[in-house]
Design a protein around this motif. Sequence first.
Motif, PDB file in Angstrom:
ATOM      1  N   UNK A 192      38.347  27.849  28.301  1.00  0.00           N
ATOM      2  CA  UNK A 192      37.770  29.161  28.540  1.00  0.00           C
ATOM      3  C   UNK A 192      36.645  29.016  29.569  1.00  0.00           C
ATOM      4  N   UNK A 193      36.603  29.947  30.521  1.00  0.00           N
ATOM      5  CA  UNK A 193      35.655  29.855  31.628  1.00  0.00           C
ATOM      6  C   UNK A 193      34.579  30.938  31.553  1.00  0.00           C
ATOM      7  N   UNK A 194      33.452  30.630  32.174  1.00  0.00           N
ATOM      8  CA  UNK A 194      32.456  31.631  32.535  1.00  0.00           C
ATOM      9  C   UNK A 194      32.404  31.646  34.056  1.00  0.00           C
ATOM     10  N   UNK A 195      32.396  32.854  34.636  1.00  0.00           N
ATOM     11  CA  UNK A 195      32.408  32.959  36.095  1.00  0.00           C
ATOM     12  C   UNK A 195      31.803  34.286  36.502  1.00  0.00           C
ATOM     13  N   UNK A 196      31.685  34.469  37.803  1.00  0.00           N
ATOM     14  CA  UNK A 196      31.208  35.729  38.359  1.00  0.00           C
ATOM     15  C   UNK A 196      32.283  36.801  38.197  1.00  0.00           C
ATOM     16  N   UNK A 197      31.957  38.072  38.375  1.00  0.00           N
ATOM     17  CA  UNK A 197      32.951  39.133  38.192  1.00  0.00           C
ATOM     18  C   UNK A 197      34.148  38.997  39.126  1.00  0.00           C
ATOM     19  N   UNK A 198      35.290  39.429  38.649  1.00  0.00           N
ATOM     20  CA  UNK A 198      36.519  39.402  39.447  1.00  0.00           C
ATOM     21  C   UNK A 198      36.332  40.218  40.718  1.00  0.00           C
ATOM     22  N   UNK A 199      36.873  39.710  41.822  1.00  0.00           N
ATOM     23  CA  UNK A 199      36.795  40.407  43.097  1.00  0.00           C
ATOM     24  C   UNK A 199      35.618  40.014  43.962  1.00  0.00           C
ATOM     25  N   UNK A 200      34.663  39.252  43.412  1.00  0.00           N
ATOM     26  CA  UNK A 200      33.517  38.823  44.207  1.00  0.00           C
ATOM     27  C   UNK A 200      33.868  37.566  44.990  1.00  0.00           C
ATOM     28  N   UNK A 201      33.122  37.317  46.064  1.00  0.00           N
ATOM     29  CA  UNK A 201      33.381  36.140  46.899  1.00  0.00           C
ATOM     30  C   UNK A 201      33.145  34.856  46.118  1.00  0.00           C
ATOM     31  N   UNK A 202      32.118  34.857  45.261  1.00  0.00           N
ATOM     32  CA  UNK A 202      31.836  33.666  44.475  1.00  0.00           C
ATOM     33  C   UNK A 202      32.927  33.327  43.483  1.00  0.00           C
ATOM     34  N   UNK A 203      33.599  34.325  42.999  1.00  0.00           N
ATOM     35  CA  UNK A 203      34.709  34.128  42.054  1.00  0.00           C
ATOM     36  C   UNK A 203      36.005  33.768  42.786  1.00  0.00           C
ATOM     37  N   UNK A 204      36.157  34.296  43.993  1.00  0.00           N
ATOM     38  CA  UNK A 204      37.430  34.175  44.708  1.00  0.00           C
ATOM     39  C   UNK A 204      37.824  32.733  44.973  1.00  0.00           C
ATOM     40  N   UNK A 205      36.855  31.878  45.310  1.00  0.00           N
ATOM     41  CA  UNK A 205      37.202  30.506  45.676  1.00  0.00           C
ATOM     42  C   UNK A 205      37.894  29.781  44.514  1.00  0.00           C
ATOM     43  N   UNK A 206      37.459  30.025  43.283  1.00  0.00           N
ATOM     44  CA  UNK A 206      38.080  29.388  42.123  1.00  0.00           C
ATOM     45  C   UNK A 206      39.388  30.078  41.768  1.00  0.00           C
ATOM     46  N   UNK A 207      39.414  31.407  41.793  1.00  0.00           N
ATOM     47  CA  UNK A 207      40.646  32.137  41.493  1.00  0.00           C
ATOM     48  C   UNK A 207      41.770  31.732  42.447  1.00  0.00           C
ATOM     49  N   UNK A 208      41.447  31.615  43.736  1.00  0.00           N
ATOM     50  CA  UNK A 208      42.458  31.253  44.723  1.00  0.00           C
ATOM     51  C   UNK A 208      43.003  29.844  44.482  1.00  0.00           C
ATOM     52  N   UNK A 209      42.136  28.931  44.065  1.00  0.00           N
ATOM     53  CA  UNK A 209      42.578  27.556  43.814  1.00  0.00           C
ATOM     54  C   UNK A 209      43.555  27.496  42.641  1.00  0.00           C
ATOM     55  N   UNK A 210      43.250  28.190  41.566  1.00  0.00           N
ATOM     56  CA  UNK A 210      44.154  28.194  40.411  1.00  0.00           C
ATOM     57  C   UNK A 210      45.451  28.909  40.750  1.00  0.00           C
ATOM     58  N   UNK A 211      45.345  30.002  41.481  1.00  0.00           N
ATOM     59  CA  UNK A 211      46.542  30.750  41.858  1.00  0.00           C
ATOM     60  C   UNK A 211      47.459  29.911  42.750  1.00  0.00           C
ATOM     61  N   UNK A 212      46.859  29.188  43.720  1.00  0.00           N
ATOM     62  CA  UNK A 212      47.651  28.346  44.615  1.00  0.00           C
ATOM     63  C   UNK A 212      48.366  27.231  43.866  1.00  0.00           C
ATOM     64  N   UNK A 213      47.765  26.799  42.754  1.00  0.00           N
ATOM     65  CA  UNK A 213      48.383  25.745  41.935  1.00  0.00           C
ATOM     66  C   UNK A 213      49.376  26.315  40.926  1.00  0.00           C
ATOM     67  N   UNK A 214      49.564  27.631  40.948  1.00  0.00           N
ATOM     68  CA  UNK A 214      50.490  28.256  40.011  1.00  0.00           C
ATOM     69  C   UNK A 214      49.952  28.305  38.595  1.00  0.00           C
TER      70      UNK A 214
END
Length: 294
Positions: A192-214
């Motif tokens: 379980x993660x704690x992160x910045x709100x969805x859609x923010x630039x700070x959140x995007x870098x991690x979301x994109x990495x997980x998404x790219x890894x499927x």
Amino acid sequence: MELQQVRYVLAVAETLNFTRAAERCLVVQSALSHQISRLEQELGARLFERTSRRVRLTAAGEAFLPAARQCLEAAERAAAEVAAAVGEVRGRLAVGLIPTVTAVDIPAGLHAFRERHPQVRVSLRVGASDDLAEQVRQGALDVAFLGLPPALRLPGVTARELARGRLVAVVAPDHPLAARARVGLRELAAEQFVDLPAGTAGRAQTDLAFSAAGLVRDVAFEVTDAAYIPRLVGPGLAVAMLPAAYVPQLTGVAAVEVADAPTRVETVVWSRAGHTPATAAFLGLLGVPAEPTS
């Protein structure tokens, strides 16, 4: 229309209180109210609805504010440019930064700046990259230091890359992963993660990495300030991913290298209109070249 009238309107719009606005502007309330009434007569529209209980902007007032702010900013910039032409740096310096910035030492830079240019009014705002970039675009900030995904381009501002670094996993000291030298995104996806709100630039870098890894991760906690993330990680409520250069400042958490970690780019942005003299002086003290890279 006089600049002082515009200042009074902005003060009331920001405080929604004539008494507090007058105190901010260092005038008696009757003088402030009189000048605003004169301006309303000139414009042919009421800017505020006034009752015994509250003050609020009218539709005309809402329409007036953006141009009014630009008018004051242009006047202040003109005065600062004249001062710079005769060898003085005056006016304002409004700086924005994210809590995790490490590429430059902002406090040290501000200390040196204040010693050299004591006549400049300095303000500092800490927030999220997206919001700060928008404030630069609108002119509310002169310069901002952000953390962005490598491919992200911000419209309406000039940007310069300062540094690149990878994110690391941050876990509680007694978390099973704390003893590991390295972990992968697939293993982290089970946490379980704690992160910045969805859609923010700070959140995007991690979301994109997980998404790219499927992979799909569970962000159980969202916070608006990255500085609060370690407060949730330390007790074991969640794990997080934070910039490797920032983590050594933290206590009560453990950092673990991530094999397929995303990259974050620290970036400085300023207005497309160029630097104010104060901004140029501040960036010079930080050793930041004025030429953009994007």
